[in-house]
Design a protein around this motif. Structure first.
Motif, PDB file in Angstrom:
ATOM      1  N   SER A 113       2.144   2.513   8.070  1.00  0.00           N
ATOM      2  CA  SER A 113       2.107   1.517   9.302  1.00  0.00           C
ATOM      3  C   SER A 113       1.582   0.204   8.845  1.00  0.00           C
ATOM      4  O   SER A 113       0.648  -0.101   8.154  1.00  0.00           O
ATOM      5  CB  SER A 113       1.041   2.124  10.535  1.00  0.00           C
ATOM      6  N   CYS A 114       2.390  -0.823   9.149  1.00  0.00           N
ATOM      7  CA  CYS A 114       1.905  -2.054   8.623  1.00  0.00           C
ATOM      8  C   CYS A 114       1.591  -3.097   9.937  1.00  0.00           C
ATOM      9  O   CYS A 114       1.973  -4.253  10.175  1.00  0.00           O
ATOM     10  CB  CYS A 114       2.906  -3.053   7.883  1.00  0.00           C
ATOM     11  N   PRO A 155      -1.186   6.839   5.483  1.00  0.00           N
ATOM     12  CA  PRO A 155      -2.167   5.732   4.941  1.00  0.00           C
ATOM     13  C   PRO A 155      -2.476   4.707   5.974  1.00  0.00           C
ATOM     14  O   PRO A 155      -1.191   3.972   6.576  1.00  0.00           O
ATOM     15  CB  PRO A 155      -1.701   5.248   3.640  1.00  0.00           C
ATOM     16  N   CYS A 156      -3.648   4.102   6.057  1.00  0.00           N
ATOM     17  CA  CYS A 156      -3.896   3.012   6.940  1.00  0.00           C
ATOM     18  C   CYS A 156      -3.705   1.791   6.088  1.00  0.00           C
ATOM     19  O   CYS A 156      -4.041   1.787   4.742  1.00  0.00           O
ATOM     20  CB  CYS A 156      -5.477   2.954   7.532  1.00  0.00           C
ATOM     21  N   THR A 157      -3.337   0.565   6.681  1.00  0.00           N
ATOM     22  CA  THR A 157      -3.222  -0.586   5.980  1.00  0.00           C
ATOM     23  C   THR A 157      -3.855  -1.664   6.744  1.00  0.00           C
ATOM     24  O   THR A 157      -4.021  -1.653   7.945  1.00  0.00           O
ATOM     25  CB  THR A 157      -1.790  -1.026   5.952  1.00  0.00           C
ATOM     26  N   MET A 158      -4.366  -2.804   6.060  1.00  0.00           N
ATOM     27  CA  MET A 158      -4.642  -4.008   6.661  1.00  0.00           C
ATOM     28  C   MET A 158      -3.701  -5.110   6.109  1.00  0.00           C
ATOM     29  O   MET A 158      -3.612  -5.363   4.974  1.00  0.00           O
ATOM     30  CB  MET A 158      -5.943  -4.460   6.318  1.00  0.00           C
ATOM     31  N   TRP A 190      -3.048  -7.543   1.541  1.00  0.00           N
ATOM     32  CA  TRP A 190      -2.476  -6.290   1.750  1.00  0.00           C
ATOM     33  C   TRP A 190      -3.458  -5.233   1.251  1.00  0.00           C
ATOM     34  O   TRP A 190      -3.687  -5.150   0.099  1.00  0.00           O
ATOM     35  CB  TRP A 190      -1.396  -6.150   1.261  1.00  0.00           C
ATOM     36  N   VAL A 191      -4.361  -4.416   2.298  1.00  0.00           N
ATOM     37  CA  VAL A 191      -5.097  -3.501   1.802  1.00  0.00           C
ATOM     38  C   VAL A 191      -4.771  -2.311   2.198  1.00  0.00           C
ATOM     39  O   VAL A 191      -4.328  -1.818   3.206  1.00  0.00           O
ATOM     40  CB  VAL A 191      -6.534  -3.818   2.265  1.00  0.00           C
ATOM     41  N   ILE A 192      -4.449  -1.548   1.130  1.00  0.00           N
ATOM     42  CA  ILE A 192      -3.737  -0.087   1.490  1.00  0.00           C
ATOM     43  C   ILE A 192      -4.545   1.194   1.114  1.00  0.00           C
ATOM     44  O   ILE A 192      -4.810   1.009  -0.018  1.00  0.00           O
ATOM     45  CB  ILE A 192      -2.304  -0.131   0.649  1.00  0.00           C
ATOM     46  N   VAL A 195      -7.177   0.742  -1.812  1.00  0.00           N
ATOM     47  CA  VAL A 195      -8.762   1.457  -1.298  1.00  0.00           C
ATOM     48  C   VAL A 195      -8.623   2.709  -0.933  1.00  0.00           C
ATOM     49  O   VAL A 195      -7.672   3.270  -0.593  1.00  0.00           O
ATOM     50  CB  VAL A 195      -9.418   0.452  -0.538  1.00  0.00           C
ATOM     51  N   SER A 196      -9.844   3.291  -0.951  1.00  0.00           N
ATOM     52  CA  SER A 196     -10.053   4.617  -0.276  1.00  0.00           C
ATOM     53  C   SER A 196     -10.221   4.505   1.357  1.00  0.00           C
ATOM     54  O   SER A 196      -9.771   5.477   1.907  1.00  0.00           O
ATOM     55  CB  SER A 196     -11.111   5.480  -0.832  1.00  0.00           C
ATOM     56  N   ASP A 197     -10.637   3.483   1.852  1.00  0.00           N
ATOM     57  CA  ASP A 197     -10.865   3.154   3.241  1.00  0.00           C
ATOM     58  C   ASP A 197     -10.616   1.809   3.480  1.00  0.00           C
ATOM     59  O   ASP A 197     -11.376   0.964   3.319  1.00  0.00           O
ATOM     60  CB  ASP A 197     -12.416   3.805   3.570  1.00  0.00           C
ATOM     61  N   VAL A 198      -9.683   1.863   4.472  1.00  0.00           N
ATOM     62  CA  VAL A 198      -9.303   0.460   4.972  1.00  0.00           C
ATOM     63  C   VAL A 198      -9.958  -0.151   6.124  1.00  0.00           C
ATOM     64  O   VAL A 198     -10.019  -1.062   6.382  1.00  0.00           O
ATOM     65  CB  VAL A 198      -7.690   0.475   5.330  1.00  0.00           C
TER      66      VAL A 198
END
Ligand code: CS2
Length: 485
Positions: A176-177, A213-216, A252-254, A274-277
Protein backbone atom coordinates in the motif's frame (compact mmCIF):
# COMPACT_ATOMS: atom_id res chain seq x y z
CA UNK A 1 6.10 18.25 -32.70
CA UNK A 2 8.15 15.21 -31.82
CA UNK A 3 6.44 12.82 -29.39
CA UNK A 4 8.24 11.28 -26.50
CA UNK A 5 8.97 7.55 -26.94
CA UNK A 6 10.57 5.00 -24.68
CA UNK A 7 12.22 3.16 -27.52
CA UNK A 8 14.42 6.22 -28.07
CA UNK A 9 15.77 6.34 -24.54
CA UNK A 10 14.28 3.62 -22.36
CA UNK A 11 14.92 0.07 -21.24
CA UNK A 12 14.31 -2.48 -23.95
CA UNK A 13 14.34 -5.71 -21.97
CA UNK A 14 12.01 -4.82 -19.12
CA UNK A 15 9.48 -7.42 -17.88
CA UNK A 16 6.62 -6.96 -15.41
CA UNK A 17 7.38 -7.80 -11.79
CA UNK A 18 5.03 -5.23 -10.22
CA UNK A 19 1.36 -4.67 -10.90
CA UNK A 20 0.18 -1.28 -9.72
CA UNK A 21 -3.45 -0.31 -9.15
CA UNK A 22 -4.10 3.45 -9.38
CA UNK A 23 -2.36 4.94 -12.39
CA UNK A 24 -2.39 8.51 -11.09
CA UNK A 25 0.18 11.27 -11.18
CA UNK A 26 1.41 10.37 -7.71
CA UNK A 27 2.35 6.82 -8.67
CA UNK A 28 4.19 7.99 -11.76
CA UNK A 29 6.08 10.70 -9.88
CA UNK A 30 6.93 8.50 -6.91
CA UNK A 31 7.05 4.68 -6.97
CA UNK A 32 7.41 4.40 -10.76
CA UNK A 33 10.27 6.88 -10.85
CA UNK A 34 11.97 5.22 -7.84
CA UNK A 35 11.62 1.90 -9.64
CA UNK A 36 13.04 3.35 -12.85
CA UNK A 37 16.08 4.62 -10.96
CA UNK A 38 16.48 1.40 -8.95
CA UNK A 39 16.52 -0.58 -12.20
CA UNK A 40 19.14 1.80 -13.58
CA UNK A 41 21.24 1.29 -10.43
CA UNK A 42 20.98 -2.51 -10.37
CA UNK A 43 20.26 -3.70 -13.90
CA UNK A 44 17.40 -5.82 -12.55
CA UNK A 45 15.13 -5.72 -15.56
CA UNK A 46 12.43 -7.94 -14.07
CA UNK A 47 10.99 -5.10 -12.01
CA UNK A 48 9.00 -3.35 -14.72
CA UNK A 49 5.51 -2.14 -13.80
CA UNK A 50 2.11 -2.80 -15.29
CA UNK A 51 -0.11 0.03 -13.99
CA UNK A 52 -3.89 -0.02 -14.17
CA UNK A 53 -6.67 2.43 -13.78
CA UNK A 54 -9.75 0.68 -12.35
CA UNK A 55 -12.34 3.37 -11.62
CA UNK A 56 -12.31 5.19 -14.91
CA UNK A 57 -10.85 4.78 -18.37
CA UNK A 58 -8.87 7.98 -18.52
CA UNK A 59 -7.57 9.17 -21.92
CA UNK A 60 -4.21 9.08 -20.17
CA UNK A 61 -3.98 5.30 -20.61
CA UNK A 62 -4.17 5.52 -24.40
CA UNK A 63 -1.92 8.54 -24.41
CA UNK A 64 0.70 6.69 -22.40
CA UNK A 65 0.40 3.65 -24.63
CA UNK A 66 0.98 5.89 -27.66
CA UNK A 67 4.30 6.97 -26.16
CA UNK A 68 5.41 3.49 -25.07
CA UNK A 69 4.39 4.26 -21.47
CA UNK A 70 7.35 6.59 -21.07
CA UNK A 71 6.93 10.09 -19.65
CA UNK A 72 8.92 12.91 -18.13
CA UNK A 73 9.02 14.07 -14.53
CA UNK A 74 9.92 17.73 -14.07
CA UNK A 75 11.25 18.39 -10.58
CA UNK A 76 10.88 22.00 -9.50
CA UNK A 77 13.53 23.16 -7.06
CA UNK A 78 12.64 25.82 -4.48
CA UNK A 79 15.09 28.25 -6.16
CA UNK A 80 13.11 28.11 -9.42
CA UNK A 81 15.49 25.78 -11.26
CA UNK A 82 14.27 22.44 -12.56
CA UNK A 83 15.53 18.94 -13.28
CA UNK A 84 13.84 16.85 -15.94
CA UNK A 85 13.88 13.08 -15.64
CA UNK A 86 12.77 10.48 -18.10
CA UNK A 87 10.82 7.58 -16.56
CA UNK A 88 10.43 4.27 -18.34
CA UNK A 89 9.65 1.70 -15.66
CA UNK A 90 6.09 1.29 -16.93
CA UNK A 91 5.98 -1.70 -19.24
CA UNK A 92 2.26 -1.54 -19.73
CA UNK A 93 -0.69 0.64 -18.80
CA UNK A 94 -4.19 -0.75 -18.58
CA UNK A 95 -7.66 0.76 -18.61
CA UNK A 96 -9.39 -1.91 -16.55
CA UNK A 97 -12.67 -0.26 -15.62
CA UNK A 98 -14.89 -2.31 -17.91
CA UNK A 99 -12.78 -5.42 -18.31
CA UNK A 100 -10.91 -6.75 -15.32
CA UNK A 101 -9.63 -9.92 -17.01
CA UNK A 102 -6.29 -8.67 -18.38
CA UNK A 103 -5.56 -7.14 -14.99
CA UNK A 104 -6.50 -10.29 -13.09
CA UNK A 105 -4.39 -12.34 -15.50
CA UNK A 106 -1.28 -10.28 -14.94
CA UNK A 107 -1.86 -10.21 -11.17
CA UNK A 108 -2.02 -14.00 -11.23
CA UNK A 109 1.08 -14.43 -13.40
CA UNK A 110 4.09 -16.23 -11.94
CA UNK A 111 6.32 -13.24 -12.75
CA UNK A 112 4.25 -10.80 -10.65
CA UNK A 113 5.87 -10.46 -7.25
CA UNK A 114 4.36 -7.25 -5.92
CA UNK A 115 0.92 -5.64 -6.25
CA UNK A 116 1.18 -2.02 -5.19
CA UNK A 117 -1.64 0.40 -4.54
CA UNK A 118 -2.42 4.09 -4.72
CA UNK A 119 -6.19 3.90 -4.46
CA UNK A 120 -6.65 6.84 -2.04
CA UNK A 121 -8.13 6.63 1.44
CA UNK A 122 -11.61 5.71 0.22
CA UNK A 123 -10.30 2.81 -1.89
CA UNK A 124 -9.86 0.72 1.29
CA UNK A 125 -13.62 0.88 1.92
CA UNK A 126 -13.00 1.02 5.65
CA UNK A 127 -15.00 3.13 8.05
CA UNK A 128 -12.50 6.01 8.66
CA UNK A 129 -13.36 6.24 12.35
CA UNK A 130 -13.46 2.52 13.25
CA UNK A 131 -11.32 0.85 10.57
CA UNK A 132 -14.05 -1.79 9.90
CA UNK A 133 -14.77 -2.90 6.34
CA UNK A 134 -17.94 -1.15 5.12
CA UNK A 135 -19.95 -4.21 4.06
CA UNK A 136 -22.89 -1.98 3.17
CA UNK A 137 -20.72 -0.08 0.66
CA UNK A 138 -22.25 -0.71 -2.79
CA UNK A 139 -18.92 -1.68 -4.38
CA UNK A 140 -18.04 -4.12 -1.60
CA UNK A 141 -21.53 -5.62 -1.76
CA UNK A 142 -21.06 -6.05 -5.51
CA UNK A 143 -17.71 -7.80 -5.05
CA UNK A 144 -19.03 -10.16 -2.41
CA UNK A 145 -21.64 -11.27 -4.94
CA UNK A 146 -19.35 -11.26 -8.01
CA UNK A 147 -16.13 -12.76 -6.77
CA UNK A 148 -14.78 -13.42 -10.26
CA UNK A 149 -15.47 -9.97 -11.60
CA UNK A 150 -14.70 -7.63 -8.73
CA UNK A 151 -14.84 -3.85 -8.94
CA UNK A 152 -12.67 -2.85 -5.99
CA UNK A 153 -8.92 -3.19 -5.59
CA UNK A 154 -9.64 -5.34 -2.52
CA UNK A 155 -11.83 -7.71 -4.55
CA UNK A 156 -9.19 -7.90 -7.28
CA UNK A 157 -6.50 -8.79 -4.76
CA UNK A 158 -8.65 -11.50 -3.16
CA UNK A 159 -9.52 -12.94 -6.60
CA UNK A 160 -5.90 -12.95 -7.80
CA UNK A 161 -4.61 -14.44 -4.55
CA UNK A 162 -7.33 -17.10 -4.82
CA UNK A 163 -6.07 -18.05 -8.29
CA UNK A 164 -2.49 -18.19 -7.07
CA UNK A 165 -3.42 -20.38 -4.11
CA UNK A 166 -5.37 -22.73 -6.39
CA UNK A 167 -2.35 -23.10 -8.65
CA UNK A 168 0.05 -23.62 -5.76
CA UNK A 169 1.91 -20.41 -6.51
CA UNK A 170 3.57 -18.07 -4.06
CA UNK A 171 1.51 -15.02 -3.14
CA UNK A 172 2.61 -11.58 -4.24
CA UNK A 173 3.30 -8.91 -1.66
CA UNK A 174 0.62 -6.23 -1.30
CA UNK A 175 2.29 -2.83 -1.03
CA UNK A 176 0.00 0.00 0.00
CA UNK A 177 1.37 3.43 -0.96
CA UNK A 178 -1.52 5.54 0.27
CA UNK A 179 -1.59 8.26 2.91
CA UNK A 180 -3.30 6.08 5.44
CA UNK A 181 -1.93 5.36 8.92
CA UNK A 182 -0.74 1.75 9.17
CA UNK A 183 -1.57 1.45 5.48
CA UNK A 184 -0.25 -2.11 5.17
CA UNK A 185 -2.14 -3.27 8.27
CA UNK A 186 -5.33 -1.62 7.00
CA UNK A 187 -4.92 -3.14 3.56
CA UNK A 188 -4.42 -6.52 5.23
CA UNK A 189 -7.47 -6.13 7.46
CA UNK A 190 -9.62 -5.08 4.51
CA UNK A 191 -8.42 -7.92 2.24
CA UNK A 192 -8.83 -10.55 4.96
CA UNK A 193 -12.32 -9.32 5.90
CA UNK A 194 -13.30 -9.52 2.22
CA UNK A 195 -11.80 -12.99 1.83
CA UNK A 196 -13.50 -14.24 4.99
CA UNK A 197 -16.87 -13.33 3.57
CA UNK A 198 -16.08 -15.28 0.37
CA UNK A 199 -13.85 -18.19 1.25
CA UNK A 200 -12.63 -18.69 4.83
CA UNK A 201 -9.89 -21.09 3.73
CA UNK A 202 -8.46 -18.50 1.39
CA UNK A 203 -8.68 -15.95 4.22
CA UNK A 204 -6.64 -18.26 6.47
CA UNK A 205 -4.01 -18.71 3.73
CA UNK A 206 -3.79 -14.93 3.21
CA UNK A 207 -3.40 -14.41 6.95
CA UNK A 208 -0.52 -16.89 7.04
CA UNK A 209 1.26 -16.30 3.75
CA UNK A 210 0.75 -12.80 2.42
CA UNK A 211 2.99 -9.85 3.34
CA UNK A 212 1.44 -6.40 3.61
CA UNK A 213 4.34 -4.07 4.47
CA UNK A 214 3.46 -0.55 5.64
CA UNK A 215 4.97 2.41 3.83
CA UNK A 216 5.26 6.14 4.24
CA UNK A 217 5.19 7.93 0.89
CA UNK A 218 5.95 11.59 0.44
CA UNK A 219 6.08 13.82 -2.59
CA UNK A 220 3.90 16.79 -3.47
CA UNK A 221 2.42 16.10 -6.90
CA UNK A 222 -0.17 18.62 -8.06
CA UNK A 223 -2.65 17.53 -10.71
CA UNK A 224 -1.50 18.62 -14.15
CA UNK A 225 -3.23 21.59 -15.76
CA UNK A 226 -3.26 22.97 -19.30
CA UNK A 227 -0.69 25.54 -18.19
CA UNK A 228 1.67 22.97 -16.71
CA UNK A 229 1.47 20.81 -19.85
CA UNK A 230 2.17 23.86 -21.99
CA UNK A 231 5.08 24.85 -19.77
CA UNK A 232 6.66 21.38 -19.99
CA UNK A 233 6.17 21.32 -23.74
CA UNK A 234 7.82 24.67 -24.31
CA UNK A 235 10.70 23.76 -22.00
CA UNK A 236 11.31 20.32 -23.52
CA UNK A 237 10.30 21.03 -27.08
CA UNK A 238 8.58 17.65 -27.04
CA UNK A 239 4.94 16.75 -26.54
CA UNK A 240 4.43 14.57 -23.46
CA UNK A 241 0.83 13.71 -22.56
CA UNK A 242 2.02 11.80 -19.49
CA UNK A 243 4.16 14.62 -18.12
CA UNK A 244 4.33 15.30 -14.40
CA UNK A 245 5.49 18.42 -12.59
CA UNK A 246 6.48 17.84 -8.99
CA UNK A 247 8.85 19.01 -6.29
CA UNK A 248 12.45 17.83 -6.05
CA UNK A 249 11.85 16.42 -2.56
CA UNK A 250 10.74 12.81 -2.16
CA UNK A 251 10.74 10.22 0.57
CA UNK A 252 9.72 6.58 0.81
CA UNK A 253 10.00 4.59 4.02
CA UNK A 254 9.14 0.93 3.55
CA UNK A 255 8.84 -2.01 5.93
CA UNK A 256 11.19 -4.67 4.62
CA UNK A 257 8.79 -7.59 4.44
CA UNK A 258 8.36 -9.05 0.95
CA UNK A 259 7.55 -12.67 0.07
CA UNK A 260 8.94 -12.70 -3.48
CA UNK A 261 11.73 -10.13 -3.30
CA UNK A 262 11.66 -6.43 -4.12
CA UNK A 263 13.64 -3.88 -6.10
CA UNK A 264 16.53 -2.23 -4.33
CA UNK A 265 14.66 1.03 -4.00
CA UNK A 266 17.05 2.13 -1.26
CA UNK A 267 19.75 2.53 -3.90
CA UNK A 268 17.85 5.69 -4.81
CA UNK A 269 17.86 8.96 -2.84
CA UNK A 270 15.15 9.28 -0.24
CA UNK A 271 14.08 5.63 0.00
CA UNK A 272 14.84 3.43 2.97
CA UNK A 273 13.80 0.11 4.42
CA UNK A 274 12.98 -0.01 8.12
CA UNK A 275 11.43 -2.49 10.51
CA UNK A 276 8.67 -0.15 11.73
CA UNK A 277 7.18 2.59 9.57
CA UNK A 278 4.45 3.69 11.94
CA UNK A 279 6.19 6.64 13.65
CA UNK A 280 7.36 8.10 10.31
CA UNK A 281 3.90 7.70 8.86
CA UNK A 282 2.26 9.44 11.82
CA UNK A 283 4.78 12.28 11.70
CA UNK A 284 4.21 12.86 8.01
CA UNK A 285 0.42 12.55 8.23
CA UNK A 286 0.07 14.95 11.13
CA UNK A 287 2.75 17.49 10.19
CA UNK A 288 2.54 17.61 6.38
CA UNK A 289 -0.94 16.37 5.53
CA UNK A 290 -2.50 17.94 8.63
CA UNK A 291 -1.07 21.34 7.58
CA UNK A 292 -2.17 20.76 4.02
CA UNK A 293 -5.76 20.20 5.09
CA UNK A 294 -5.79 23.33 7.30
CA UNK A 295 -4.43 25.34 4.38
CA UNK A 296 -6.82 23.69 1.92
CA UNK A 297 -10.08 24.54 3.74
CA UNK A 298 -9.13 27.92 5.16
CA UNK A 299 -7.16 28.87 2.06
CA UNK A 300 -9.97 27.93 -0.31
CA UNK A 301 -12.50 29.91 1.73
CA UNK A 302 -10.09 32.86 1.89
CA UNK A 303 -9.85 32.86 -1.89
CA UNK A 304 -6.38 31.32 -2.25
CA UNK A 305 -6.30 28.98 -5.19
CA UNK A 306 -3.03 27.25 -4.40
CA UNK A 307 -0.90 26.31 -1.40
CA UNK A 308 1.93 28.60 -2.47
CA UNK A 309 -0.59 31.48 -2.60
CA UNK A 310 -1.58 30.69 1.04
CA UNK A 311 2.09 30.88 1.95
CA UNK A 312 2.26 34.46 0.69
CA UNK A 313 -0.03 35.34 3.59
CA UNK A 314 2.12 35.71 6.70
CA UNK A 315 -0.75 34.91 9.04
CA UNK A 316 -1.35 31.62 7.26
CA UNK A 317 2.35 30.79 7.61
CA UNK A 318 2.27 31.67 11.31
CA UNK A 319 -0.76 29.49 12.01
CA UNK A 320 0.68 26.59 9.98
CA UNK A 321 3.98 26.75 11.84
CA UNK A 322 2.15 26.94 15.16
CA UNK A 323 -0.01 23.97 14.23
CA UNK A 324 3.03 21.87 13.32
CA UNK A 325 5.12 22.70 16.37
CA UNK A 326 2.45 22.99 19.06
CA UNK A 327 -0.44 20.81 17.96
CA UNK A 328 1.14 18.07 15.83
CA UNK A 329 4.80 17.55 16.87
CA UNK A 330 3.97 17.54 20.60
CA UNK A 331 1.69 14.54 20.10
CA UNK A 332 4.26 12.39 18.27
CA UNK A 333 6.46 9.67 19.70
CA UNK A 334 9.52 8.92 17.60
CA UNK A 335 11.96 6.01 18.05
CA UNK A 336 14.92 8.38 17.89
CA UNK A 337 15.50 12.05 18.72
CA UNK A 338 13.80 14.03 15.95
CA UNK A 339 14.22 17.71 15.17
CA UNK A 340 10.56 18.55 14.56
CA UNK A 341 11.25 22.28 14.25
CA UNK A 342 13.54 21.82 11.27
CA UNK A 343 11.15 19.30 9.71
CA UNK A 344 8.44 21.97 10.06
CA UNK A 345 10.65 24.63 8.43
CA UNK A 346 11.44 22.28 5.56
CA UNK A 347 7.70 21.75 5.07
CA UNK A 348 7.08 25.53 5.02
CA UNK A 349 9.78 25.79 2.36
CA UNK A 350 8.17 22.98 0.33
CA UNK A 351 4.70 24.56 0.61
CA UNK A 352 6.14 27.91 -0.56
CA UNK A 353 7.67 26.46 -3.74
CA UNK A 354 6.38 28.80 -6.47
CA UNK A 355 6.93 26.14 -9.14
CA UNK A 356 4.13 23.98 -7.68
CA UNK A 357 0.60 25.08 -8.38
CA UNK A 358 -1.02 22.75 -5.89
CA UNK A 359 -4.69 23.63 -5.70
CA UNK A 360 -6.37 23.98 -2.32
CA UNK A 361 -9.44 22.43 -3.99
CA UNK A 362 -7.46 19.29 -4.85
CA UNK A 363 -6.34 18.76 -1.26
CA UNK A 364 -9.80 19.61 0.10
CA UNK A 365 -11.20 16.55 -1.68
CA UNK A 366 -12.33 13.52 0.37
CA UNK A 367 -12.09 15.38 3.67
CA UNK A 368 -14.35 12.88 5.46
CA UNK A 369 -11.63 10.27 4.87
CA UNK A 370 -8.66 12.52 5.64
CA UNK A 371 -9.78 14.54 8.67
CA UNK A 372 -9.82 11.66 11.20
CA UNK A 373 -6.24 10.56 10.54
CA UNK A 374 -4.73 13.99 9.98
CA UNK A 375 -6.15 15.94 12.95
CA UNK A 376 -8.26 13.89 15.31
CA UNK A 377 -5.66 11.64 16.93
CA UNK A 378 -3.60 14.72 17.77
CA UNK A 379 -6.74 16.47 19.05
CA UNK A 380 -7.48 13.52 21.36
CA UNK A 381 -3.99 13.64 22.83
CA UNK A 382 -4.12 17.42 23.27
CA UNK A 383 -7.53 17.18 24.96
CA UNK A 384 -6.29 14.49 27.33
CA UNK A 385 -3.27 16.63 28.24
CA UNK A 386 -5.44 19.74 28.58
CA UNK A 387 -3.49 21.52 25.88
CA UNK A 388 -4.88 23.98 23.33
CA UNK A 389 -5.77 22.90 19.80
CA UNK A 390 -7.06 26.14 18.25
CA UNK A 391 -5.53 25.52 14.81
CA UNK A 392 -7.09 22.06 14.55
CA UNK A 393 -10.42 23.51 15.69
CA UNK A 394 -10.15 26.22 13.03
CA UNK A 395 -9.36 23.57 10.43
CA UNK A 396 -12.45 21.57 11.44
CA UNK A 397 -14.58 24.74 11.38
CA UNK A 398 -13.20 25.49 7.91
CA UNK A 399 -14.00 21.95 6.75
CA UNK A 400 -17.60 22.31 7.99
CA UNK A 401 -18.02 25.56 6.02
CA UNK A 402 -16.38 24.05 2.96
CA UNK A 403 -18.50 20.90 2.83
CA UNK A 404 -21.65 22.97 3.37
CA UNK A 405 -21.08 23.80 -0.29
CA UNK A 406 -21.12 27.62 -0.53
CA UNK A 407 -18.12 29.92 -0.43
CA UNK A 408 -17.88 33.35 1.22
CA UNK A 409 -19.08 35.07 -1.95
CA UNK A 410 -22.13 32.85 -2.15
CA UNK A 411 -20.75 30.70 -4.99
CA UNK A 412 -21.25 26.94 -5.03
CA UNK A 413 -18.23 24.84 -4.06
CA UNK A 414 -17.61 21.65 -6.06
CA UNK A 415 -17.31 19.37 -3.03
CA UNK A 416 -15.83 15.97 -3.92
CA UNK A 417 -16.25 13.48 -1.11
CA UNK A 418 -17.85 10.05 -0.79
CA UNK A 419 -20.04 11.60 1.94
CA UNK A 420 -20.73 14.85 0.03
CA UNK A 421 -24.52 14.41 -0.07
CA UNK A 422 -24.80 13.51 3.57
CA UNK A 423 -22.60 16.46 4.56
CA UNK A 424 -24.64 18.88 2.48
CA UNK A 425 -27.86 17.54 3.99
CA UNK A 426 -26.54 18.25 7.51
CA UNK A 427 -25.69 21.81 6.45
CA UNK A 428 -29.11 22.41 4.91
CA UNK A 429 -30.99 20.96 7.86
CA UNK A 430 -29.25 23.23 10.35
CA UNK A 431 -28.76 26.30 8.21
CA UNK A 432 -28.60 29.51 10.28
CA UNK A 433 -28.20 27.58 13.57
CA UNK A 434 -24.42 27.25 13.99
CA UNK A 435 -24.38 25.53 17.37
CA UNK A 436 -26.76 22.81 16.18
CA UNK A 437 -24.96 22.51 12.88
CA UNK A 438 -21.60 21.91 14.56
CA UNK A 439 -23.14 19.27 16.84
CA UNK A 440 -24.80 17.57 13.88
CA UNK A 441 -21.48 17.39 12.00
CA UNK A 442 -19.73 16.05 15.11
CA UNK A 443 -22.42 13.38 15.41
CA UNK A 444 -21.26 11.82 12.12
CA UNK A 445 -19.78 8.61 13.47
CA UNK A 446 -17.81 7.81 10.34
CA UNK A 447 -15.70 10.92 10.96
CA UNK A 448 -15.80 11.83 14.66
CA UNK A 449 -16.11 9.15 17.28
CA UNK A 450 -18.63 9.47 20.10
CA UNK A 451 -16.09 10.45 22.74
CA UNK A 452 -15.01 13.49 20.74
CA UNK A 453 -18.58 14.48 19.97
CA UNK A 454 -19.39 14.24 23.67
CA UNK A 455 -16.36 16.21 24.82
CA UNK A 456 -17.63 19.69 25.71
CA UNK A 457 -14.21 21.34 25.39
CA UNK A 458 -13.93 19.97 21.88
CA UNK A 459 -17.46 20.99 20.92
CA UNK A 460 -16.92 24.48 22.32
CA UNK A 461 -13.59 25.05 20.52
CA UNK A 462 -14.97 23.87 17.17
CA UNK A 463 -18.16 25.93 17.59
CA UNK A 464 -16.08 29.01 18.41
CA UNK A 465 -13.90 28.44 15.34
CA UNK A 466 -16.92 27.82 13.12
CA UNK A 467 -18.59 31.04 14.31
CA UNK A 468 -15.45 33.12 13.86
CA UNK A 469 -15.19 32.00 10.25
CA UNK A 470 -18.92 32.62 9.78
CA UNK A 471 -18.79 36.13 11.18
CA UNK A 472 -15.35 37.33 10.08
CA UNK A 473 -14.44 35.17 7.09
CA UNK A 474 -11.63 32.60 6.91
CA UNK A 475 -8.81 35.05 6.18
CA UNK A 476 -9.64 37.15 9.22
CA UNK A 477 -10.20 34.06 11.39
CA UNK A 478 -6.67 32.94 10.57
CA UNK A 479 -5.32 36.44 11.31
CA UNK A 480 -7.15 36.52 14.66
CA UNK A 481 -5.68 33.17 15.64
CA UNK A 482 -2.23 34.33 14.51
CA UNK A 483 -2.49 37.28 16.92
CA UNK A 484 -2.96 35.01 19.92
CA UNK A 485 -0.14 32.53 19.29
C1 CS2 B 1 -2.23 16.07 0.01
C2 CS2 B 1 -1.26 14.96 -0.32
O1 CS2 B 1 -4.00 15.89 -1.53
C3 CS2 B 1 -3.66 15.75 -0.35
O2 CS2 B 1 -4.44 15.39 0.51
O3 CS2 B 1 -2.13 16.40 1.36
O4 CS2 B 1 -1.50 14.42 -1.57
C4 CS2 B 1 0.20 15.41 -0.20
O5 CS2 B 1 0.53 16.31 -1.21
C5 CS2 B 1 1.15 14.23 -0.23
O6 CS2 B 1 0.79 13.34 0.78
C6 CS2 B 1 2.59 14.69 -0.04
O7 CS2 B 1 3.40 13.59 0.18
Amino acid sequence: MKKIAARDYGYTELTTGIVHIGLGAFHRAHQALYTHEAIAATGEFHWGICAASINSNPPLVQELQAQDNAYTVTEMNPDGSRTVKFATALVRSLAAKDDRRPLLDIMSAETTRIVSLTITEKGYCLNPATGELMVDNALIAHDLENTRNPKTALGLIVAALGKRKAKGMLPFTVLSCDNVPDNGKRARAAVIQMAEAMDPELAAWIREEVAFPCTMVDRIVPAMTEESFADVQSYLGVEDKGAIVTEAYRQWVIEDHFTMGRPEWDKVDGAMFVSDVQPYEEMKLRMLNGSHSILAYLGYLAGYETIDACMQDEQFVKVTRHYMNHEAAVTLEMPEPTDFASYAEKLIERFTNPGLKHRTWQIAMDGSQKVPQRWLNAARTLLAEEKAFAAIALGIGGWMHYVSGTDEQGNAIDVRDPMAEQLKAVAIEHQGKPAQLVRAFLALNAVFDQSLAANERFVEAVTHAYNTIREQGAKQAVALLAETI
